[in-house]
Design an enzyme around this catalytic site. Structure first.
Site, short mmCIF file in Angstrom:
data_model
loop_
_atom_site.label_atom_id
_atom_site.label_comp_id
_atom_site.label_asym_id
_atom_site.label_seq_id
_atom_site.Cartn_x
_atom_site.Cartn_y
_atom_site.Cartn_z
N HIS A 61 0.71 -1.17 0.21
CA HIS A 61 0.08 -0.05 -0.01
C HIS A 61 1.17 1.35 -0.04
O HIS A 61 1.05 1.80 1.01
CB HIS A 61 -0.81 0.05 1.14
CG HIS A 61 -2.03 0.93 1.02
ND1 HIS A 61 -1.97 2.30 1.55
CD2 HIS A 61 -3.38 0.62 0.79
CE1 HIS A 61 -3.17 2.75 1.18
NE2 HIS A 61 -3.92 1.79 0.88
N PHE A 62 1.40 1.74 -0.77
CA PHE A 62 1.74 1.14 -2.30
C PHE A 62 3.12 0.99 -2.46
O PHE A 62 3.93 2.06 -1.88
CB PHE A 62 1.18 2.18 -3.33
CG PHE A 62 -0.56 2.33 -3.04
CD1 PHE A 62 -1.32 1.34 -3.66
CD2 PHE A 62 -0.97 3.36 -2.35
CE1 PHE A 62 -2.58 1.42 -3.54
CE2 PHE A 62 -2.39 3.68 -2.22
CZ PHE A 62 -3.07 2.61 -2.74
#
Length: 158
Positions: A61-62
């Site tokens: 994420h991410f």
């Protein structure tokens, strides 16, 4: 208690990580509060979370642009509010064992939180009826509002 606290009728307190581990059932990797820097009786609380690049959620994420998940900001608010509830339980000597997060309302995410940020969770009790508690919360980084929500919790006897 300080002279100012005596005069205003408030009891300000703090909780380091060891005290938090005694108050809350959460553990790594799901403990979202590192310290409580202010507790005003059963009325309000300020907790902090130091966001680091080493946290497992950043693997997905991410990977190329790490953003702290909004849902974990809400969880940090809930855990900060939970510290108020757990202190209350301990002070009352009740047989209540758990505080369960029940609802999220009026939730808004305003700005992304990234590694290196320190999030301050400001929680204020709105209401309390029997075993239900309602809170208004704000998450701030460097004074800037990054998320806000109203949440409720229930104290459950095992």
């Amino acid at each position: 208690m300080s002279e100012a606290a005596r005069e205003t009728g408030t009891e300000l307190g703090t909780a380091d990580i060891q005290t938090l581990l005694e108050l809350l059932p959460h553990r790594y990797p799901f403990l979202m509060v590192d310290r409580i820097v202010e507790i005003d009786r059963d009325e309000s609380c300020v907790g902090i979370k130091n966001v680091t690049a080493n946290e497992p959620q950043f693997m997905g994420h991410f990977p190329d642009m790490p953003v702290f998940p909004g849902v974990l900001l809400i969880e940090g608010m809930a855990q900060t509010a939970g510290a108020i509830c757990c202190r209350h339980i301990r002070a009352d000597g009740r047989n209540t064992k758990q505080v369960f997060f029940m609802t999220i309302d009026k939730c808004k995410f305003r700005k992304p939180v990234t590694p290196g940020d320190q999030v301050r969770f400001h929680m204020t009790k709105l209401n309390q009826r029997r075993t239900m508690w309602w809170f208004r919360g704000e998450a701030r980084v460097d004074g800037t509002l990054v998320a806000e929500a109203e949440i409720s919790a229930m104290l459950v006897t095992e």
